[in-house]
Structure formats: C-alpha cells, structure tokens
Design a protein around this motif. Structure first.
Motif, PDB file in Angstrom:
ATOM      1  N   TYR A 131     -15.736   5.218  10.969  1.00  0.00           N
ATOM      2  CA  TYR A 131     -15.496   4.715   9.622  1.00  0.00           C
ATOM      3  C   TYR A 131     -16.502   3.614   9.323  1.00  0.00           C
ATOM      4  O   TYR A 131     -16.700   2.699  10.136  1.00  0.00           O
ATOM      5  N   GLY A 136      -8.573  -2.998   0.495  1.00  0.00           N
ATOM      6  CA  GLY A 136      -8.841  -1.928   1.448  1.00  0.00           C
ATOM      7  C   GLY A 136      -7.765  -0.867   1.524  1.00  0.00           C
ATOM      8  O   GLY A 136      -7.332  -0.494   2.612  1.00  0.00           O
ATOM      9  N   TRP A 137      -7.331  -0.353   0.355  1.00  0.00           N
ATOM     10  CA  TRP A 137      -6.234   0.606   0.353  1.00  0.00           C
ATOM     11  C   TRP A 137      -6.586   1.860   1.148  1.00  0.00           C
ATOM     12  O   TRP A 137      -5.814   2.295   2.015  1.00  0.00           O
ATOM     13  N   TRP A 138      -7.730   2.449   0.888  1.00  0.00           N
ATOM     14  CA  TRP A 138      -8.141   3.631   1.642  1.00  0.00           C
ATOM     15  C   TRP A 138      -8.546   3.267   3.067  1.00  0.00           C
ATOM     16  O   TRP A 138      -8.375   4.053   4.006  1.00  0.00           O
ATOM     17  N   THR A 139      -9.085   2.070   3.244  1.00  0.00           N
ATOM     18  CA  THR A 139      -9.538   1.646   4.573  1.00  0.00           C
ATOM     19  C   THR A 139      -8.407   1.689   5.590  1.00  0.00           C
ATOM     20  O   THR A 139      -8.598   2.111   6.737  1.00  0.00           O
ATOM     21  N   ARG A 188     -11.327  -6.071  -1.141  1.00  0.00           N
ATOM     22  CA  ARG A 188     -10.578  -6.900  -0.196  1.00  0.00           C
ATOM     23  C   ARG A 188      -9.267  -6.248   0.217  1.00  0.00           C
ATOM     24  O   ARG A 188      -8.811  -6.398   1.353  1.00  0.00           O
ATOM     25  N   GLU A 237     -16.951   4.709   3.216  1.00  0.00           N
ATOM     26  CA  GLU A 237     -16.227   4.308   2.022  1.00  0.00           C
ATOM     27  C   GLU A 237     -17.057   3.295   1.252  1.00  0.00           C
ATOM     28  O   GLU A 237     -17.522   2.298   1.812  1.00  0.00           O
ATOM     29  N   LYS A 282      -9.833   4.206   8.468  1.00  0.00           N
ATOM     30  CA  LYS A 282     -10.336   3.613   9.712  1.00  0.00           C
ATOM     31  C   LYS A 282      -9.495   4.032  10.917  1.00  0.00           C
ATOM     32  O   LYS A 282     -10.052   4.500  11.924  1.00  0.00           O
ATOM     33  N   ALA A 339     -17.794   0.959   6.109  1.00  0.00           N
ATOM     34  CA  ALA A 339     -17.612   0.399   4.765  1.00  0.00           C
ATOM     35  C   ALA A 339     -18.969  -0.070   4.251  1.00  0.00           C
ATOM     36  O   ALA A 339     -19.705  -0.759   4.963  1.00  0.00           O
ATOM     37  N   PRO A 343     -14.891  -0.795  -0.670  1.00  0.00           N
ATOM     38  CA  PRO A 343     -13.440  -0.707  -0.432  1.00  0.00           C
ATOM     39  C   PRO A 343     -12.658  -1.884  -0.994  1.00  0.00           C
ATOM     40  O   PRO A 343     -11.446  -1.774  -1.208  1.00  0.00           O
ATOM     41  N   ASP A 401       0.835  -1.203   0.000  1.00  0.00           N
ATOM     42  CA  ASP A 401       0.000   0.000   0.000  1.00  0.00           C
ATOM     43  C   ASP A 401       0.868   1.251   0.000  1.00  0.00           C
ATOM     44  O   ASP A 401       0.637   2.199  -0.749  1.00  0.00           O
ATOM     45  N   ASN A 458     -20.706  -1.979   0.912  1.00  0.00           N
ATOM     46  CA  ASN A 458     -20.445  -2.727  -0.315  1.00  0.00           C
ATOM     47  C   ASN A 458     -21.593  -2.683  -1.306  1.00  0.00           C
ATOM     48  O   ASN A 458     -21.369  -2.789  -2.511  1.00  0.00           O
TER      49      ASN A 458
END
Length: 275
Positions: free
Chosen positions: A117, A100-103, A98, A93, A107, A119, A96, A67, A121
């Motif tokens: 935070y 989860g770069w921004w996560t 699997r 978000e 978070k 998520a 995100p 990342d 889907n």
C-alpha cells in the motif's frame, strides 16, 4: 452492514480477476465423475482467499467507529470488488487525507495478502512507486479540487505512467448533473461523469466499467455550502472567504434535512491502462 449489493455483479468481477487456470475447468469425455471431483477439489479458488482478506479488513475492530458507520454509504466491499482488487497487489491511494477512510481498509488488506500500500499526496512531485509497477491507483473525491487547480490532466498522466500495462484506475467522485460545466460545479464539489471519462481517455485509459453502487438519488446537489453541507463534513455555517456560501447558518430543521440525504451521489468508475 450490507456486504454485497449485487451477487451477479460481484461474481462477474471476481471471475475477471481470476487467473486463466482458475477460470477454465478442462474436462474430457473419458473423465469419470470421481476424477472430475478430485481435480476440482485440488484447486484453491483465489475468490475465497480474496473475500476472506477483504472481509477481514472491512470488519476489523481496528477501524474507527466513525469509519464503519459510513460503510452504508460507501460500500467498501462492493466497490473494491467492482474495481477488481485482488490479493498481493500494489495499491496506490491518491490524497488519502488525514482521516484515511480507504487507508484503514487498503493498508491492512495489502499487508495481509503480501501486497503493498502506497499513499501519494502530490502526484506531480512523485508517485513513489517505480514507473509501470502499480496494479491499482485509487482516487476518491478529488477531481473537483484538481479541476479548479488545473491538475486533472497532469495527474492522470502520472497515474498512467505509474500503472502496469493492464493496471486499474479506480475512481469514486461526487457526481454533477450530466451536461453541466465543471468550471461552475467544481467549486461545489461535483463534476460530471463525462468530464472524468474524457479526461481519463485523453490520458490513455480505457473505460471498463461504470457502477451505481454509490448513487444517491436523494442528493439534488443544491446545498448552501456545496457537497460539504452533507455528511460526513456537515458544514452548517458560512465559511470564511467562500463567496458562494449562503450568508446565514442552517436552522436545526435544515440541518436535519441535509443529514437525512446522507452522503453525496457519486460515480464509481473503473478504467484500465491498455496492456
């Protein structure tokens, strides 16, 4: 890692994020220099707190090394500052994934600043948060999929409903050449800025800012396996069931050529739900 691409842009965005009391420094003709210094010293500028929390989240040792290596292309500090991220906010978000770069940034940031935070889907099923309670909805690299499935309009309506009045819709998206038809470009991973701007405005959002933070002039969008030819996916051979893919794998020289381009040319947009 380059943390600030444009000091003036970041300063302007952070100033917009400050409470009114922190932006205005009232003074009178009778105030002495010592009194003015003492008054200003008593203030706690939220800019410093925000910068510290965001820098800590981005530079955290808990982020995967893969990342961190992508920061040079995705500019997390600059992008989140441009979008107007502030401490203590509810951040939603969308899709995100699997990886989860921004996560991995958002978070910990929310937890460290007393925010939340979330998520989501499938916005069509639930936005998880109550209507009118989200401060920011972030969508990264998803509109090409939604266009092909006819989901752009209903998803944007769901975002609008979830956001507070004055809430922010933050968008990062692979950018097609202006004037192209999304029916033809979405399958390659790209859609135009005008397509997204119109869709967001039709849902009731106001375009507040456009940035070239994530632009990449080396990306000509002419790739044998769509945007997925480029890093980080690096598709190098035809995919099953994808009729538009070139039928032969990339040569070693071609692979090096696409890796040298880096990640895609992307739009970075900030919309606001009217107060």
């Amino acid at each position: 890692m380059r943390l600030l691409a444009s000091t003036s842009v970041v300063a302007t965005v952070l100033a917009l994020a400050l409470p009114a009391a922190a932006q205005v420094l009232p003074t009178t003709a009778s105030e002495t220099p010592a009194e003015r210094t003492a008054r200003r010293a008593a203030m706690t500028p939220p800019v410093l707190l925000e910068d510290a929390a965001l820098q800590a989240a981005v530079t955290s040792s808990t982020r995967p090394a893969a990342d961190v290596a992508r920061d040079v292309y995705r500019h997390p500090v600059e992008s989140l500052t441009f979008w107007g991220l502030t401490p203590g906010t509810t951040i939603v978000e969308i899709s995100p994934g699997r990886a989860g770069w921004w996560t991995a940034i958002l978070k910990p940031y929310a937890e460290a600043t007393g925010g939340q935070y979330v998520a989501v889907n499938n916005p069509a099923e639930s936005m998880v948060v109550a209507d009118g309670t989200a401060d920011m909805v972030l969508v990264a690299r998803a509109f090409h999929n939604w266009h092909r499935a006819g989901r752009t309009a209903p998803f944007l309506q769901a975002f609008h409903k979830a956001l507070k009045p004055g809430g922010i819709l933050a968008i990062e998206q692979h950018r097609a050449i202006e004037g192209t038809n999304p029916d033809q470009t979405a399958s390659t991973g790209y859609v135009s800025e005008s397509y997204i701007i119109k869709a967001a405005q039709d849902a009731g959002f106001v375009l507040e800012g456009r940035s070239e933070l994530n632009a990449n002039p080396k990306d000509d969008r002419d790739h044998p396996y769509g945007v997925w030819t480029l890093p980080p996916v690096r598709t190098s051979a035809p995919r099953n069931g994808v009729a538009t893919d070139r039928p032969t794998p990339l040569t070693e020289a071609e692979r090096a050529q696409y890796d040298a381009i880096g990640e895609s040319d992307r739009m970075t947009l900030r919309f606001r739900k009217p107060a």
